[in-house]
Write a protein that holds these residues in place. Structure first.
Motif, mmCIF file in Angstrom:
data_model
loop_
_atom_site.group_PDB
_atom_site.id
_atom_site.type_symbol
_atom_site.label_atom_id
_atom_site.label_comp_id
_atom_site.label_asym_id
_atom_site.label_seq_id
_atom_site.Cartn_x
_atom_site.Cartn_y
_atom_site.Cartn_z
ATOM 1 N N PRO A 140 0.812 -1.216 0.000
ATOM 2 C CA PRO A 140 0.000 0.000 0.000
ATOM 3 C C PRO A 140 0.850 1.273 0.000
ATOM 4 C CG PRO A 140 -0.941 -1.613 1.498
ATOM 5 C CD PRO A 140 0.370 -2.179 1.028
ATOM 6 N N GLY A 141 0.449 2.191 -0.880
ATOM 7 C CA GLY A 141 1.117 3.480 -0.979
ATOM 8 C C GLY A 141 2.208 3.553 -2.018
ATOM 9 N N GLU A 142 2.610 2.406 -2.591
ATOM 10 C CA GLU A 142 3.731 2.401 -3.524
ATOM 11 C C GLU A 142 3.327 2.746 -4.958
ATOM 12 O OE1 GLU A 142 6.601 -0.808 -1.201
ATOM 13 O OE2 GLU A 142 5.503 -1.452 -2.983
ATOM 14 N N HIS A 143 2.060 2.614 -5.289
ATOM 15 C CA HIS A 143 1.599 2.970 -6.630
ATOM 16 C C HIS A 143 0.080 3.099 -6.583
ATOM 17 C CE1 HIS A 143 1.845 3.498 -10.908
ATOM 18 N NE2 HIS A 143 1.035 2.490 -11.162
ATOM 19 N N GLY A 144 -0.482 3.955 -7.413
ATOM 20 C CA GLY A 144 -1.932 4.079 -7.391
ATOM 21 C C GLY A 144 -2.447 5.126 -8.348
ATOM 22 N N SER A 145 -3.753 5.332 -8.290
ATOM 23 C CA SER A 145 -4.444 6.288 -9.148
ATOM 24 C C SER A 145 -5.796 6.597 -8.525
ATOM 25 C CB SER A 145 -4.641 5.696 -10.546
ATOM 26 O OG SER A 145 -5.611 6.425 -11.269
ATOM 27 N N THR A 146 -6.150 7.865 -8.436
ATOM 28 C CA THR A 146 -7.446 8.242 -7.860
ATOM 29 C C THR A 146 -8.598 7.580 -8.603
ATOM 30 O OG1 THR A 146 -6.563 10.373 -7.141
ATOM 31 C CG2 THR A 146 -8.967 10.175 -7.308
ATOM 32 N N PHE A 147 -8.527 7.584 -9.931
ATOM 33 C CA PHE A 147 -9.630 7.068 -10.737
ATOM 34 C C PHE A 147 -9.439 5.615 -11.166
ATOM 35 C CE2 PHE A 147 -10.234 11.604 -11.119
ATOM 36 C CZ PHE A 147 -11.605 11.750 -11.150
ATOM 37 N N GLY A 148 -8.266 5.066 -10.968
ATOM 38 C CA GLY A 148 -8.012 3.691 -11.401
ATOM 39 C C GLY A 148 -8.926 2.699 -10.698
ATOM 40 N N GLY A 149 -9.645 1.884 -11.485
ATOM 41 C CA GLY A 149 -10.546 0.895 -10.900
ATOM 42 C C GLY A 149 -11.775 1.490 -10.262
ATOM 43 N N ASN A 150 -12.233 2.652 -10.754
ATOM 44 C CA ASN A 150 -13.435 3.269 -10.169
ATOM 45 C C ASN A 150 -14.691 2.475 -10.553
ATOM 46 O OD1 ASN A 150 -14.934 4.676 -12.551
ATOM 47 N ND2 ASN A 150 -12.797 5.295 -12.838
ATOM 48 N N PRO A 151 -15.801 2.664 -9.829
ATOM 49 C CA PRO A 151 -17.000 1.851 -10.066
ATOM 50 C C PRO A 151 -17.536 1.923 -11.493
ATOM 51 C CG PRO A 151 -17.180 2.971 -7.960
ATOM 52 C CD PRO A 151 -15.955 3.523 -8.628
ATOM 53 N N LEU A 152 -17.556 3.114 -12.087
ATOM 54 C CA LEU A 152 -18.076 3.248 -13.446
ATOM 55 C C LEU A 152 -17.177 2.498 -14.433
ATOM 56 C CD1 LEU A 152 -20.129 4.462 -15.409
ATOM 57 C CD2 LEU A 152 -18.716 6.531 -15.496
ATOM 58 N N ALA A 153 -15.878 2.665 -14.281
ATOM 59 C CA ALA A 153 -14.933 1.969 -15.161
ATOM 60 C C ALA A 153 -15.081 0.462 -15.032
ATOM 61 C CB ALA A 153 -13.507 2.400 -14.823
ATOM 62 N N CYS A 154 -15.192 -0.022 -13.809
ATOM 63 C CA CYS A 154 -15.307 -1.461 -13.588
ATOM 64 C C CYS A 154 -16.604 -2.019 -14.160
ATOM 65 C CB CYS A 154 -15.222 -1.778 -12.094
ATOM 66 S SG CYS A 154 -13.559 -1.578 -11.401
#
Length: 401
Positions: free
Chosen positions: A279-293
């Motif tokens: 946790p904390g080493e990589h990410g995106s605010t919108f990555g894997g969001n509900p609409l995208a999924c």
């Protein structure tokens, strides 16, 4: 001025000139057709560089998006949401792998793959931190971030953006001897497009991908397949690697995964590889969001039927048969591709790729040029046989063939 001229002028005056679009202003679209602000209809033979594999306004995908819009669209990864687990599980299953790291754009997914390979190389392979190398191919196109252009050979994308990120070795695409020489004890990954899209839909020599797969296994190196354009049905298989019986260590996906509605991308790999993240080493605010999924889940369900892969293979055979006939006319020097995807090298006597694209636009067909003289053809996989035949007939007329 016409409405089109007014809107194009506004775009040219106030939008940065990082693209050189054809002077058509799209207002609506349905299936394989787009309509401009003047009411003129155009057959779309580009499909958003494969982002629109399932056509414009696909009813199944729109329904999935509308249903999710009424529920929740964004939580950030600070919380779980009820679409995330299913999306990761089903995309991993489609790829025959264990884990998924979702992002938004293709370039973000490639950046994620680079970071993953470096971290895996340090923690698992034991390459000293800061010494890892990733081997890539010349004429690649993986995106336009600072790191990605650092291993591009396209001066248009690269020039004036230095200093560049180190850690990459570039070898000619399809050259196995050069690949063998480039892979050293500090190599953590080989990153390839199984079909090079931006380069002109370049298919590697038969046996190249399996040989690279074997080499990476022998040397303890990750084989990373960038299937952002080539994957999810475009070539007549779910993944272009399947044409050579190759399974990489990591898929990089995007474009069609978002169904032409939202940007969705992902890195898919084994638990050993993607398990290096904490946790904390990589990410995106919108990555894997509900609409995208929600949209991507419907894309996965559509691909599981095999219908779109089969359609791409069948119509692709027809497309390549018709394009092959043009090579004997003196107007086309070469045709390449797989499935519903082709690069057509136009003879200079006919005009530049841009000029041919503009003439096609005048006939109600939209294609796009690359590398000066190549026309890319990549219609939605939902295009009808009749529309495809008509579009290629217009190309034949434009080429005077």
């Amino acid at each position: 001025m016409s409405t089109t001229e007014t809107l194009v002028a506004a775009a040219e005056a106030h939008g940065a000139h990082n693209y050189h679009p054809l002077p058509v202003v799209v207002a609506t679209a349905d299936g394989a057709w787009m309509t401009d602000v003047e009411g003129r209809r155009y057959l779309d033979l580009l499909a958003g560089y494969s982002a629109l594999n399932f056509g414009h306004g696909n009813p199944r995908l729109l329904a999935a998006a509308r249903a999710q819009l009424e529920r929740v669209t964004l939580t950030s990864r600070a919380f779980h949401h009820d679409r995330f687990g299913a999306f990761c599980e089903q995309l991993a299953a489609l790829c025959g792998m264990d884990m998924v790291l979702p992002m938004n754009t293709g370039a973000e997914a490639v950046e994620t793959a680079v970071k993953t390979a470096r971290k895996w190389g340090h923690l698992v392979k034991g390459v000293p931190d800061g010494r890892s190398k990733i081997v890539v191919a010349g004429n690649n196109f993986h995106g336009r971030t600072t790191t990605i252009i650092s291993f591009s050979t396209d001066q248009e994308a690269r020039a004036d953006f230095g200093p560049y990120t180190p850690g990459f070795e570039i070898v000619p695409y399809g050259d196995l001897t050069a690949m063998r020489a480039a892979v050293t004890e500090n190599t953590v990954a080989v990153l390839l497009e199984p079909v090079q899209g931006e380069a002109g839909v370049v298919v590697p020599p038969a046996g190249y991908l399996p040989a690279v797969r074997e080499l990476t296994r022998e040397r303890g190196v990750l084989f990373v397949a960038d299937e952002i354009q080539s994957g999810l049905g475009r070539t007549g298989r779910t993944f272009a690697c399947e044409h050579e019986g190759v399974v990489p260590d990591m898929y990089v996906l995007g474009k069609a995964l978002g169904g032409g509605i939202v940007p969705v991308s992902a890195v898919v790999s084994s638990a050993e590889v993607l398990g290096v993240f904490r946790p904390g080493e990589h990410g995106s605010t919108f990555g894997g969001n509900p609409l995208a999924c929600a949209v991507a889940l419907e894309v996965i369900a559509m691909l599981r039927t095999g219908e779109y892969q089969e359609r791409s293979a069948d119509l692709g055979a027809r497309l390549h048969r018709d394009l092959a006939e043009l090579t004997g006319t003196g107007k086309v020097s070469a045709v390449r591709g797989r499935g519903l995807w082709a690069g057509v090298d136009v003879d200079p006597s006919v005009g530049t790729g841009r000029e041919v694209s503009e003439r096609m636009m005048g006939r109600g067909v939209l294609v796009k040029d690359t590398h000066g003289s190549t026309i890319r053809i990549a219609p939605p996989l939902t295009i009808s046989r009749e529309d495809l035949d008509w579009g290629i007939g217009e190309l034949r007329e434009v080429l005077g063939a």
